[in-house]
Design an enzyme around this catalytic site. Structure first.
Site, mmCIF file in Angstrom:
data_model
loop_
_atom_site.group_PDB
_atom_site.id
_atom_site.type_symbol
_atom_site.label_atom_id
_atom_site.label_comp_id
_atom_site.label_asym_id
_atom_site.label_seq_id
_atom_site.Cartn_x
_atom_site.Cartn_y
_atom_site.Cartn_z
ATOM 1 C CB SER A 195 108.501 -32.969 -113.139
ATOM 2 O OG SER A 195 109.248 -33.640 -112.147
ATOM 3 C CG ASP A 461 102.673 -38.101 -108.650
ATOM 4 O OD1 ASP A 461 103.542 -38.537 -107.864
ATOM 5 O OD2 ASP A 461 102.857 -37.075 -109.340
ATOM 6 C CG HIS A 505 96.093 -19.708 -96.124
ATOM 7 N ND1 HIS A 505 96.365 -19.854 -97.480
ATOM 8 C CD2 HIS A 505 97.293 -19.513 -95.521
ATOM 9 C CE1 HIS A 505 97.660 -19.745 -97.677
ATOM 10 N NE2 HIS A 505 98.251 -19.531 -96.500
#
Length: 633
Positions: A195, A461, A505
């Protein structure tokens, strides 16, 4: 963000394999590998937001309660004192938003050592609820890791990066930690950050660039850091940070959202997690230091590409903040005794990630929110004008040989908010009227209204959106090998592979493979063609949320096998094979009631030990099961 719970079991097993099984093993003949004794590796752990204990460094008498604060008493986190003496606890936590100093009556400082990051609130009941790294340490003991091989680097997560160095010399100490580990153990370190700990490590790398002579910078990194595991890194920020700024996030603590907002806005670190655009960069601070410092009168906060203005939402799925403000200043309306009709209808303003990072939001609501002036001060002084770097700019690949970016995915995640005046006084003057979520291929709102935006095929998430987590895919090479495998132990029948997939990229790369709806997968994106001397991999774990990913036994297993693979002289590839996954620990063995025997008979056997209370406990690895590791070379 909330405390990172039960972290980094995986890193422990990485070091365990090295020390117990392969002491002195030679490395794979590749520039990305450590050529030496792997038993000399160290583990450096950088915890995330709110994952370090804070202790009082004052004597504070709390009226109407016998629970006072004395030196070394826990402040973060002591739920007993939080419940019984919330005003005293608040004084010990809050900072001055302008100079980041403590409350006049109480100050707190971060604890040190591993004990500072194991349990935030030790106790029979509160301990298990606030566990951060405790289970990981148990693994270290079980696998025989030496105490000096694991180093925690806790910090005061309330402070801005500049204040961390100014007050605590944190980055000087972190540099010394790497150098001491090398001298003590004889080898480089593995960095494991979760995190906001990744933001801290990024800032350290830029600070180090100014601290060390340029010609020695990369040499120092290669000598002291073998690999970097970035877990749940908010690479482009997190929308939860701006939610905390405007309305407060309690993280389950028994405090009001208003109190949480007061605390959050007194912590300059909250802005460290602010969302920002991938298309805008700040001035190159490194070259400014060596050019004598350019004149600042023409200095711009951000330099944005044409794509920023040609595309919507700064590359994010939608506008992050939509906020209603009165068409007439509220204070002036009250003084003039104007009616609601005379005040006019509210105006809805929308803000992209760029407009959050450059302060446009706080300027727009400056007349309606007393915190705006303070937030603008923090944003400019502590981030835009930071002497090392502007942290609210896109990440480049860290100049470390081995980089592994790991995050959870495919969960419903907040990506935007609608705010309106609540009619209450500050700090409860804003209320969330709607929330925008990213789901698989769609943007949906809490109220069920249609949301305009660019929904992606994958979601985040639950805390950090996919757009931010997956930025590290830009670090991959021009050709990528993609492997999707089930998370549980498997025989390889459901493994899908695509080799040498072209990767441009700046563009996302997605695994176009069929998934079984009842199976959770882990998808590996690994360099097929890498930057010379570098190795990069991205791992996506299905249905694994931000706060629990470090508890995942799947993460532990994969890290272990990858590092074990690296030290084998006969390894034929840069990354461990994903063809098969069998049990690696006794805990992975279980009883198959359908076959009336232990599952995975090739690896597990029934072996009763006194104290076993059910059949599954008596299923253990066979004594010769260590040989199965040879299949992963």
């Amino acid at each position: 963000m909330a405390a990172d719970l039960k972290s980094v079991t995986a890193l422990c097993t990485v070091l365990a394999v090295v020390i117990l099984l392969f002491r002195g093993g030679a490395a794979v003949e590749d520039e990305t590998e450590f050529h030496g004794d792997y038993s000399k590796l160290s583990g450096i752990i950088i915890p995330g937001f709110a994952s370090t204990q804070l202790r009082a460094w004052s004597m504070l008498d709390c009226p109407y309660t016998p629970l006072d604060f004395n030196p070394l008493d826990l402040v973060w986190l002591d739920t007993t004192k939080l419940l019984s003496a919330v005003n005293c606890w608040f004084k010990c936590m809050v900072l001055d938003p302008y100079n980041q100093t403590d409350h006049p009556e109480c100050k707190s400082r971060p604890d040190s050592g591993l004990s500072a990051i194991t349990e935030l609130d030790p106790g029979y009941i509160t301990g298990p609820l606030s566990t951060v790294w405790k289970e990981w340490l148990k693994w270290c003991v079980e696998f025989g890791i030496e105490a000096n091989a694991i180093v925690a680097v806790p910090y005061d997560w309330r402070l801005s990066p500049t204040k961390l160095e100014e007050r605590d010399l944190y980055f000087h100490k972190l540099k010394l930690t790497f150098e001491t580990a090398l001298k003590l153990r004889g080898g480089p370190s593995i960095v494991f950050a979760h995190s906001m700990g990744n933001n801290v490590f990024r800032y350290f790398l830029e600070w180090l660039r100014l601290e060390i002579a340029p010609k020695h910078y990369f040499e120092w990194l290669d000598q002291h850091i073998h690999a970097y595991f970035a877990v749940g890194a908010p690479l482009l920020g997190s929308v939860e940070a701006i939610k905390s700024t405007l309305s407060g996030v309690t993280f389950g603590l028994p405090i009001s959202e208003g109190t949480a907002r007061l605390l959050s806005n007194s912590f300059p670190s909250s802005l460290w997690l602010m969302p920002f655009s991938k298309n805008c960069k700040g001035d190159n601070t490194f070259w400014t230091h060596f050019s004598g410092g350019a004149a600042k009168k023409d200095k711009r906060v951000y330099h944005c590409t044409d794509e920023e203005y040609e595309s919507k939402y700064s590359g994010w799925p939608t506008n992050i903040i939509n906020i209603e403000i009165p068409s007439t200043n509220i204070t002036e309306a009250v003084q003039a005794n104007m009616t609601n009709l005379e005040c006019g209808l509210p105006t809805l303003l929308s803000f992209t990630a760029r407009e959050l990072a450059d302060g446009s939001l706080f300027k727009a609501i400056n007349d309606y929110d007393p915190d705006s002036k303070r937030m603008l001060h923090q944003l400019k002084k502590l981030y835009h004008d930071d002497p090392v770097m502007n942290p609210l700019t896109p990440w480049e690949r860290p100049p470390i040989k081995n980089v592994f970016c790991i995050y959870g995915s495919h969960l419903k995640t907040e990506v935007g908010y609608y705010f309106a005046p609540s009619g209450k006084p500050y700090p409860d003057n804003w209320i969330i009227t709607d929330i925008i979520y990213e789901t698989e291929g769609n943007l949906v709102s809490r109220s069920g209204t249609v949301v305009d935006g660019n929904a992606g095929p994958i979601t985040g998430d639950e805390t950090v959106p996919y757009h931010s987590l997956s930025w590290c895919k830009n670090w991959l090479g021009p050709k990528v090998n993609i492997t999707m495998a089930p998370q549980p132990e498997h025989d390889g029948s459901d493994v899908h592979v695509e080799l040498n997939v072209e990767h441009e990229h700046g563009s996302d790369i997605i695994a176009n493979m069929t998934k079984s709806p009842r199976v959770k997968y882990i998808t590996f994106y690994e360099d097929s063609e890498s930057i010379t001397g570098k190795r990069t991999a991205v791992w996506e774990l299905d249905k694994t949320n931000h706060r629990n990913i470090v508890r995942s036994p799947v993460l532990m297993r994969e890290l272990w096998l990858q590092m074990w693979h690296d030290i084998q002289p006969g390894a034929k590839s840069k990354f461990v094979t994903k063809a098969k996954r069998g049990p690696l620990r006794d805990a992975d063995c279980y009883w198959d009631y359908g076959k009336a025997c232990c599952a995975w008979q090739e690896y597990c056997e029934y072996r009763y030990s006194f104290g076993d209370v059910h059949l599954g406990q008596s299923c253990r690895l066979r004594n010769t099961s260590a040989n199965m590791l040879l299949q992963y070379i």
